[in-house]
Write a protein that holds these residues in place. Structure first.
Motif, PDB file in Angstrom:
ATOM      1  N   TYR A   1       0.855  -1.191   0.000  1.00 19.38           N
ATOM      2  CA  TYR A   1       0.000   0.000   0.000  1.00 19.38           C
ATOM      3  C   TYR A   1       0.887   1.236   0.000  1.00 19.38           C
ATOM      4  CZ  TYR A   1      -3.809   3.147   1.375  1.00 19.38           C
ATOM      5  OH  TYR A   1      -4.737   4.155   1.410  1.00 19.38           O
TER       6      TYR A   1
ATOM      7  N   SER B   1      -2.626   8.032 -11.201  1.00 21.02           N
ATOM      8  CA  SER B   1      -1.588   7.186 -10.610  1.00 21.02           C
ATOM      9  C   SER B   1      -1.087   7.752  -9.283  1.00 21.02           C
ATOM     10  CB  SER B   1      -0.421   7.036 -11.597  1.00 21.02           C
ATOM     11  OG  SER B   1       0.627   6.288 -11.033  1.00 21.02           O
TER      12      SER B   1
ATOM     13  N   ALA C   1      -3.235   6.327  -6.695  1.00 24.46           N
ATOM     14  CA  ALA C   1      -3.402   4.870  -6.652  1.00 24.46           C
ATOM     15  C   ALA C   1      -2.593   4.321  -5.482  1.00 24.46           C
ATOM     16  CB  ALA C   1      -2.952   4.245  -7.967  1.00 24.46           C
ATOM     17  N   THR C   2      -3.254   3.682  -4.549  1.00 25.58           N
ATOM     18  CA  THR C   2      -2.586   3.213  -3.343  1.00 25.58           C
ATOM     19  C   THR C   2      -1.919   1.857  -3.520  1.00 25.58           C
ATOM     20  OG1 THR C   2      -4.701   2.306  -2.589  1.00 25.58           O
ATOM     21  CG2 THR C   2      -4.119   4.519  -1.845  1.00 25.58           C
ATOM     22  N   PHE C   3      -2.334   1.092  -4.521  1.00 24.09           N
ATOM     23  CA  PHE C   3      -1.739  -0.219  -4.742  1.00 24.09           C
ATOM     24  C   PHE C   3      -0.681  -0.109  -5.836  1.00 24.09           C
ATOM     25  CE2 PHE C   3      -5.990  -1.071  -3.084  1.00 24.09           C
ATOM     26  CZ  PHE C   3      -5.670  -1.854  -1.986  1.00 24.09           C
TER      27      PHE C   3
ATOM     28  N   SER D   1       0.555  -2.183  -7.938  1.00 25.21           N
ATOM     29  CA  SER D   1       0.226  -2.820  -9.217  1.00 25.21           C
ATOM     30  C   SER D   1      -0.630  -1.909 -10.088  1.00 25.21           C
ATOM     31  CB  SER D   1      -0.515  -4.137  -8.975  1.00 25.21           C
ATOM     32  OG  SER D   1      -1.706  -3.912  -8.230  1.00 25.21           O
ATOM     33  N   VAL D   2      -1.534  -1.156  -9.444  1.00 23.64           N
ATOM     34  CA  VAL D   2      -2.363  -0.213 -10.202  1.00 23.64           C
ATOM     35  C   VAL D   2      -1.504   0.927 -10.744  1.00 23.64           C
ATOM     36  CG1 VAL D   2      -4.326   1.380 -10.076  1.00 23.64           C
ATOM     37  CG2 VAL D   2      -4.407  -0.803  -8.859  1.00 23.64           C
ATOM     38  N   SER D   3      -0.578   1.404  -9.920  1.00 20.30           N
ATOM     39  CA  SER D   3       0.313   2.475 -10.378  1.00 20.30           C
ATOM     40  C   SER D   3       1.143   2.028 -11.573  1.00 20.30           C
ATOM     41  CB  SER D   3       1.241   2.911  -9.234  1.00 20.30           C
ATOM     42  OG  SER D   3       0.505   3.458  -8.169  1.00 20.30           O
TER      43      SER D   3
ATOM     44  N   ALA E   1       0.315  -0.259 -13.808  1.00 19.99           N
ATOM     45  CA  ALA E   1      -0.559  -0.324 -14.988  1.00 19.99           C
ATOM     46  C   ALA E   1      -0.827   1.070 -15.543  1.00 19.99           C
ATOM     47  CB  ALA E   1      -1.870  -1.018 -14.629  1.00 19.99           C
ATOM     48  N   LEU E   2      -1.070   2.047 -14.652  1.00 19.79           N
ATOM     49  CA  LEU E   2      -1.327   3.410 -15.111  1.00 19.79           C
ATOM     50  C   LEU E   2      -0.079   4.023 -15.740  1.00 19.79           C
ATOM     51  CD1 LEU E   2      -3.475   4.693 -12.108  1.00 19.79           C
ATOM     52  CD2 LEU E   2      -4.279   4.152 -14.407  1.00 19.79           C
TER      53      LEU E   2
END
Length: 671
Positions: A133, A247, A250-252, A254-256, A258-259
């Motif tokens: 996180y 981004s 984005a706290t996760f 993996s999401v950052s 991807a962005l």
């Protein structure tokens, strides 16, 4: 003896002092309290795990030291988990003062102050079950309650650090942590978030609007490909601004990631659309365009295996595209290409800002390690760069819009000039043709040419007359008339005759002007013509507001009654809809149908017309006159042939001359 003891103590004193962890003093009078970078201090660390390591009394004198960012290039000891401890000394000026920690991390952490858990981000549960996180520097408030020594301990895990070095474009596996005054920081971050959000929404919204506008312009006029390229440019620009902003929240991780990958693709598309736009406007050679277009797919491909490599490739790609745009625009301006100055201003501003901002940020970041909008070390610099960014971003859309308006106005002026020239040329040509005709009248050769032209005109006129004849008469009858010069009347056993009439036509016509009356009749009869043509029904004539048609001749048709009734239903439905649309500008209709034998042929030699005679025609007329508004009245003969297909209502009998009583039925619709 005492001498040797003293020497031994002096020799052991540095080792004893080195074994004690360093204590960092904090005071409200210290100017650095505005922004204390705790990651710049040396932390003690241990890769073992025990809950007592959070306690201030825990002995960490034998721990090694490191910074909390944990640079993997120089930190082979980090295997995914560690305890970090920092010893602080707080004086009386800093106690009970609201403070805030700003943390950025790629893993999961538990933060303790004097053994008390302050904050927890993510879940530390081994290599396969930990959840990472990132708080993204959100202010985390706390305070020191007492004067003296305090211990800040962090239990931290990032088992995926080594595997994600290339994907994250960073060699650090740990976290960054700063300590600031809470009140000033919260207000500053709120103002920055508000300003940043406003700019992002404005730029993204404007970009999307321009994207749709120019996309529609391209769809309606596909010869102007610059609209398509500019539409793609605006779309990529919108994503280039939106994705990093999303981004940042984005706290996760993996999401950052991807962005960030999406941002790389958006930047590649931005580069492609800009080179396509400038080449389409200012270059005839497409070699550079093809080369740069191929280079635009390189960063996304590199990003599959190495995000770091993609982040290095993107600036070089943008630099090449900007340089090409700059050169093409300058060359077009020098060559005085129309519209180059308008588009050039936007492209040059965008290019100069990009190059200048990259240089400025690189220089400033090289000295300071970062740059923010409200940076006190560089007052006004962040705001200046932000203002330059807005001007540069808007420069291309605004210049493109101005260029399109100028181009449209110029095209209109050119068309008006060409139209005037065409008109003048037409008048001149007409005068020359008249003079030529006068001269040709006295020359035999020219007369022969004129005869040939006249012959051609005669052929064309004959074709027109043939078309008109086929429009007046059935095709078989027209061909017979052309071949023999006359036609014979023929007897047909089984046909269906359709009569229509408008109710109270004379009174209704008083509401119309003569032209309106003719126009309404034309609209109605034209629709009737289209309907009966679908069923092979032959129109005979119109008499005032009456319409006469017959099915079953000149070619016999076993379904003549069914087709005639179906056509009548469609005529009735058409008049119903027209009545709804124009209640005071149209008529109510009556329809009558009778089936039986008729005689058909042509009468007269002037204004001849194809007509039908017989009792069947008279009976059909009686069916029409005995019908009602918006009704289809059929005879018993017709009823017997359509009763299986259509729902009919018996309505009684009428007396017909020489026919006796005739039964009648209203057609309601299909069964």
């Amino acid at each position: 003896m005492g001498k040797w003891i003293t020497i031994a103590v002096l020799l052991l004193l540095p080792a004893m002092l080195a074994a004690q962890p360093k204590v960092y003093k904090l005071s409200a009078t210290d100017s650095t309290l505005k922004n204390i970078n705790l990651e710049d201090l040396l932390w003690t660390y241990s890769t073992e795990d025990h809950p007592d390591m959070a306690l201030p009394t825990y002995n960490d004198s034998n721990w090694a030291t490191t910074d909390c960012r944990i640079d993997l290039e120089h930190s082979d000891w980090f295997k995914g988990f560690t305890w970090l401890r920092l010893h602080l000394w707080v004086d009386s000026t800093l106690t009970q003062t609201p403070l805030a920690m700003l943390i950025v991390q790629r893993g999961a952490s538990e933060i303790y102050l004097d053994g008390k858990l302050l904050f927890k981000y993510g879940v530390i549960n081994g290599k396969d079950s930990s959840i990472y996180y990132n708080p993204h520097s959100m202010p985390l408030t706390f305070s020191f309650d007492t004067v003296g020594k305090h211990v800040l301990a962090v239990r931290y895990a990032n088992y995926a650090s080594k595997e994600s070095i290339l994907k994250r474009a960073s060699t650090t596996a740990g976290f960054s942590i700063r300590m600031v005054r809470a009140n000033n920081t919260i207000i500053q971050q709120i103002s920055e978030y508000f300003l940043e959000g406003f700019i992002i929404v404005f730029v993204v919204g404007l970009s999307f609007a321009l994207c749709l506008l120019h996309l529609f312009l391209f769809l309606y006029y596909r010869e102007e490909k610059s609209n398509l390229y500019f539409s793609i440019f605006c779309l990529a620009l919108a994503f280039s601004f939106a994705l990093p902003h999303i981004s940042s929240f984005a706290t996760f991780p993996s999401v950052s990631i991807a962005l960030n990958n999406g941002f790389l693709v958006a930047m590649s598309v931005l580069a492609f659309s800009l080179t396509a736009l400038t080449n389409d406007l200012f270059s005839e050679s497409k070699i550079r365009f093809y080369i740069l277009s191929a280079l635009c797919i390189v960063p996304p491909i590199i990003g599959i295996s190495s995000n770091l490599g993609a982040w290095i490739a993107i600036p070089f790609l943008m630099l090449l595209v900007m340089l090409e745009a700059f050169i093409l625009t300058i060359r077009a301006i020098i060559r005085k290409k129309e519209g180059a100055r308008i588009i050039g201003i936007g492209i040059l501003l965008f290019t100069l800002f990009f190059l200048g901002s990259v240089l400025t940020i690189t220089v400033v970041a090289g000295f300071k390690g970062g740059l923010v909008i409200n940076d006190t070390n560089y007052p006004g610099l962040g705001t200046l760069l932000l203002t330059m960014a807005i001007v540069a971003i808007l420069s291309i859309p605004v210049s493109m819009s101005v260029f399109l308006a100028w181009k449209f106005a110029k095209t209109t002026r050119n068309l008006n000039k060409q139209l005037a020239q065409v008109q003048a040329l037409s008048e001149k040509t007409l005068a020359q043709e008249q003079e030529k005709k006068h001269l040709l009248e006295n020359q035999k050769q020219q007369l022969e040419i004129e005869v040939a032209e006249r012959t051609k005109e005669i052929v064309e006129e004959k074709q027109k007359s043939d078309d008109l004849l086929r429009n007046i008469l059935p095709q078989e009858v027209a061909e017979e008339l052309k071949e023999k010069g006359a036609t014979e009347a023929k007897y047909y056993d089984h046909v269906s005759v359709l009569f229509t009439d408008f109710v109270n036509f004379t009174q209704a016509g008083e509401r119309f002007s003569p032209q309106e009356l003719v126009d309404e009749l034309h609209a109605c009869f034209k629709a009737f013509d289209n309907i009966i043509s679908k069923y092979g029904i032959e129109k005979i004539k119109t008499i005032g507001d009456a319409y006469l048609a017959v099915c079953g001749l000149p070619k016999a048709d076993a379904q003549h009654a069914t087709k005639t009734v179906q056509a009548a239903l469609e005529i009735r439905d058409f008049m119903r809809e027209r009545k709804k649309q124009f209640p005071d500008k149209t008529f109510d209709i009556r329809i009558g149908i009778h089936s039986g034998p008729v005689v058909a042929g042509i009468v007269g030699v002037k204004k001849f017309a194809y007509d039908i005679w017989g009792d069947t025609v008279n009976t059909a007329a009686r069916m029409e006159s005995s019908s009602e508004a918006d009704k289809i009245n059929i005879s018993h003969n017709t009823y017997e042939q359509v009763q299986q297909q259509y729902d009919c209502t018996y309505r009684g009998e009428i007396t017909a001359k020489n026919k006796g009583e005739l039964r009648m039925y209203f057609v309601e619709g299909k069964v």
